[in-house]
Design a protein around this motif. Sequence first.
Motif, PDB file in Angstrom:
ATOM      1  N   ARG A  75       0.838  -1.194   0.000  1.00  0.00           N
ATOM      2  CA  ARG A  75       0.000   0.000   0.000  1.00  0.00           C
ATOM      3  C   ARG A  75       0.875   1.248   0.000  1.00  0.00           C
ATOM      4  N   PRO A  76       0.333   2.373  -0.518  1.00  0.00           N
ATOM      5  CA  PRO A  76       1.126   3.606  -0.531  1.00  0.00           C
ATOM      6  C   PRO A  76       1.681   3.990   0.826  1.00  0.00           C
ATOM      7  N   SER A  77       0.902   3.798   1.894  1.00  0.00           N
ATOM      8  CA  SER A  77       1.379   4.193   3.226  1.00  0.00           C
ATOM      9  C   SER A  77       2.569   3.348   3.669  1.00  0.00           C
ATOM     10  N   LYS A  78       2.587   2.062   3.327  1.00  0.00           N
ATOM     11  CA  LYS A  78       3.716   1.207   3.690  1.00  0.00           C
ATOM     12  C   LYS A  78       4.969   1.618   2.918  1.00  0.00           C
ATOM     13  N   VAL A  79       4.789   1.911   1.619  1.00  0.00           N
ATOM     14  CA  VAL A  79       5.923   2.354   0.806  1.00  0.00           C
ATOM     15  C   VAL A  79       6.495   3.647   1.372  1.00  0.00           C
ATOM     16  N   LEU A  80       5.614   4.577   1.730  1.00  0.00           N
ATOM     17  CA  LEU A  80       6.068   5.862   2.254  1.00  0.00           C
ATOM     18  C   LEU A  80       6.845   5.688   3.547  1.00  0.00           C
ATOM     19  N   THR A  81       6.388   4.795   4.408  1.00  0.00           N
ATOM     20  CA  THR A  81       7.083   4.562   5.672  1.00  0.00           C
ATOM     21  C   THR A  81       8.488   4.029   5.431  1.00  0.00           C
ATOM     22  N   GLU A  82       8.635   3.127   4.463  1.00  0.00           N
ATOM     23  CA  GLU A  82       9.969   2.609   4.143  1.00  0.00           C
ATOM     24  C   GLU A  82      10.875   3.715   3.610  1.00  0.00           C
ATOM     25  N   LEU A  83      10.332   4.569   2.751  1.00  0.00           N
ATOM     26  CA  LEU A  83      11.132   5.658   2.205  1.00  0.00           C
ATOM     27  C   LEU A  83      11.534   6.643   3.299  1.00  0.00           C
ATOM     28  N   LEU A 102       4.700  10.681  11.481  1.00  0.00           N
ATOM     29  CA  LEU A 102       4.619   9.470  10.660  1.00  0.00           C
ATOM     30  C   LEU A 102       4.865   8.221  11.499  1.00  0.00           C
ATOM     31  N   TRP A 103       5.881   8.265  12.377  1.00  0.00           N
ATOM     32  CA  TRP A 103       6.161   7.085  13.199  1.00  0.00           C
ATOM     33  C   TRP A 103       4.995   6.787  14.134  1.00  0.00           C
ATOM     34  N   LEU A 104       4.370   7.839  14.677  1.00  0.00           N
ATOM     35  CA  LEU A 104       3.234   7.616  15.555  1.00  0.00           C
ATOM     36  C   LEU A 104       2.097   6.923  14.807  1.00  0.00           C
ATOM     37  N   ASP A 210     -12.008   3.393   3.372  1.00  0.00           N
ATOM     38  CA  ASP A 210     -11.426   3.690   4.678  1.00  0.00           C
ATOM     39  C   ASP A 210      -9.909   3.568   4.645  1.00  0.00           C
ATOM     40  N   ARG A 211      -9.410   2.519   3.986  1.00  0.00           N
ATOM     41  CA  ARG A 211      -7.950   2.323   3.924  1.00  0.00           C
ATOM     42  C   ARG A 211      -7.289   3.435   3.115  1.00  0.00           C
ATOM     43  N   ARG A 212      -7.974   3.899   2.067  1.00  0.00           N
ATOM     44  CA  ARG A 212      -7.419   5.030   1.312  1.00  0.00           C
ATOM     45  C   ARG A 212      -7.367   6.283   2.183  1.00  0.00           C
ATOM     46  N   ALA A 213      -8.388   6.465   3.016  1.00  0.00           N
ATOM     47  CA  ALA A 213      -8.378   7.615   3.925  1.00  0.00           C
ATOM     48  C   ALA A 213      -7.214   7.523   4.910  1.00  0.00           C
ATOM     49  N   VAL A 214      -6.925   6.311   5.379  1.00  0.00           N
ATOM     50  CA  VAL A 214      -5.778   6.113   6.267  1.00  0.00           C
ATOM     51  C   VAL A 214      -4.482   6.451   5.537  1.00  0.00           C
ATOM     52  N   ASP A 215      -4.358   5.986   4.298  1.00  0.00           N
ATOM     53  CA  ASP A 215      -3.168   6.321   3.515  1.00  0.00           C
ATOM     54  C   ASP A 215      -3.010   7.832   3.403  1.00  0.00           C
ATOM     55  N   ASP A 216      -4.133   8.541   3.185  1.00  0.00           N
ATOM     56  CA  ASP A 216      -4.068   9.997   3.061  1.00  0.00           C
ATOM     57  C   ASP A 216      -3.524  10.633   4.339  1.00  0.00           C
ATOM     58  N   ILE A 217      -3.973  10.133   5.505  1.00  0.00           N
ATOM     59  CA  ILE A 217      -3.499  10.683   6.773  1.00  0.00           C
ATOM     60  C   ILE A 217      -2.004  10.436   6.939  1.00  0.00           C
ATOM     61  N   VAL A 218      -1.538   9.243   6.544  1.00  0.00           N
ATOM     62  CA  VAL A 218      -0.109   8.935   6.650  1.00  0.00           C
ATOM     63  C   VAL A 218       0.705   9.861   5.745  1.00  0.00           C
ATOM     64  N   PHE A 219       0.224  10.108   4.529  1.00  0.00           N
ATOM     65  CA  PHE A 219       0.932  11.024   3.628  1.00  0.00           C
ATOM     66  C   PHE A 219       0.927  12.439   4.188  1.00  0.00           C
ATOM     67  N   ASP A 220      -0.204  12.859   4.761  1.00  0.00           N
ATOM     68  CA  ASP A 220      -0.250  14.193   5.364  1.00  0.00           C
ATOM     69  C   ASP A 220       0.753  14.308   6.502  1.00  0.00           C
ATOM     70  N   ALA A 221       0.866  13.254   7.303  1.00  0.00           N
ATOM     71  CA  ALA A 221       1.838  13.253   8.398  1.00  0.00           C
ATOM     72  C   ALA A 221       3.255  13.377   7.856  1.00  0.00           C
ATOM     73  N   PHE A 222       3.549  12.648   6.784  1.00  0.00           N
ATOM     74  CA  PHE A 222       4.883  12.697   6.180  1.00  0.00           C
ATOM     75  C   PHE A 222       5.211  14.116   5.715  1.00  0.00           C
TER      76      PHE A 222
END
Length: 643
Positions: A75-83, A102-104, A210-222
């Motif tokens: 998922r995009p959020s997992k990729v972003l966390t690795e980067l 992002l870590w939180l 819902d999962r896409r919304a979670v991804d959006d929050i993770v990207f916003d955090a990044f």
Amino acid sequence: MAGSGRALSGVRGIAWGLVDELTRRPGGRGRELPVVVALGSRGTGKTALLGRIGERCENRVPWAVLDFEESGEARPSKVLTELAFDLSRDVRQFGRIAFPRLWLCGLVLAGNLNTADRPRALAGLNELMSKDRPLERHRDQVLELARLAGEAGGLPGWAPNATNTLLNGLDWLSRRRMLRSVRRLSTGSARDPRDLLVDLSKKDRGSPADRRAVDDIVFDAFLADLHQAFTGRLHHLRRTANCVILLDNAHTPEGRAFLSALLAARHRFGVAADHAAVFATSRTWDVAWNGTWRRPGTPPNGANPPLPRTPEEADRDSRTRTDWGRWYLVDLGRLDAADTEDVVSRTEVDLPPGLPHRLTRGHLGGLRTLLDIVAVQDEPPRGRALRGLLSLTAGPDRPVSLADEALDALVQDLPPPLREDLVTASAGRGIEFLSDPTVLASALPDGGGTLYAFLVNNFLLALEPDGDGGRVALDPWLRTLLLHRLARRAEDSPVGWTAVHRRCREYYEGLGLPTEARYHDLALGDVGAVVAHLAGPFAKADHPLDQPTARAWLRDLDLVTSAPNRPAADADPLSQVEKLIEDVPAADAALARLIAALWLHGDPLGDPGDTLRGRIANAYGALAQHRGQGSILLYDRAERYRT
């Protein structure tokens, strides 16, 4: 960004000029940056380009690289966390970029909270985020959570180390700021931010929306973390260049989803200040670029958007361009002649100057295959042996021919039946026979549109000069390989060389296009038929040749003599010309000799030693004698072959 060393041939404008410009921070501030995408079919050096950029970034700026073909279905959020984890590595001058928001988010998503029992979930968060007990005192508990999450696949294996880094500097004030950040990254509700964290965990197990919304929050955090890292009072003076993200094979569904999520997050963030220069590669076209860019290998349309930039144009843009847009596309399709010779010069392979470029047309993957196989030959090919260059193998441990190895690399994603149809269709000058059931002798020509879609989306078509709009044709290196395979089919096969070119000739005869029909006659070795078609302006010795007639005649000559041929491996080009014209009347000998010599010389392996240039120049000169104003054009052609 400073750095020395020799650039990868053909892409200095990207690896140097473009990277330096997009990592620059004018006035110490961020600015809107494009996503740069390097396009090209397999083997055009896209991965090598990212490798070179990475080498330049090492120990200079924070950077991260990820290959979407190796990352799996992420998922995009997992990729972003690795980067982000790679971007947080310590770099001198820059220090270590922190991503607390992002870590939180990552820890909460990996924490497997009991969201069905809200009080218990809130209690769990209280245990982790209690203000009166510093988190670092309970490091073991949180590290165990991260370790278990990593084992369950919730976070990568580096989660414990990342958590430890987070906890080292996280005091109660930082925790309060992080919770406020989570509140801002959500819907704006005034609820306890701990509720929002619980909702984040719950939505992560919900519907796709819902999962896409979670991804959006993770990207916003990044983006919020990155913006703070580059604009905070403690760091903005020493973080003088943008960080760099390198994404290989971004044509995959995961790659496209990630880039789409990133661009959407940049838009939501609302601050025209990006702090990460993103360079991606793709070997297929993305419809997201339609309207802004024109797909390579397609003619102009009404809107006429620009073609992707060449590396040379990218270098120029890096010095002059100010409006980059959301996407910036660069076409890595081919090396020019100078860059091809540069690649050859770094090896010990000895081939006639210019031949590698004429044969491969600057396709980097094809060039490397050629050089690799020639390098392991017991004796380097010379003279007539060069005619068999495409049939060379690397030896018993690698028995596949050069042509087959290179072709299979280009079309490996195409089903075998469609590959065979593509081989047959390569007999045409363009793509006119991709779906012709008669010429292809195929039950399902073009596979219901699959063949054309594969070619255009994988950058295997080229727009050749031909009138105002150009002519869509196969990539020249691809066509060379396909024709080589067509020539090796059984002579009596219904899809062999002779049968296919005869059907092509009949097709054009039926359309009333005799010049195109003669193209296929010449492919069959019938020089006499071509002489009869082109002899008109020279039928009467006292009849002057005007310039309009000469121009039209030269266009027909060029078209016909561009026909493919099957060079005889043991034939001398000069002798082969004379054999081809032995049945032509003496009065037409100069024209016949010109046609045959141009035909063989036009194939890089038909005259690898350039021995026919003199014959061609003399034939042009003989036809030009006492022919009026049009003879000037023939003399000009003769001079091209004397230099």
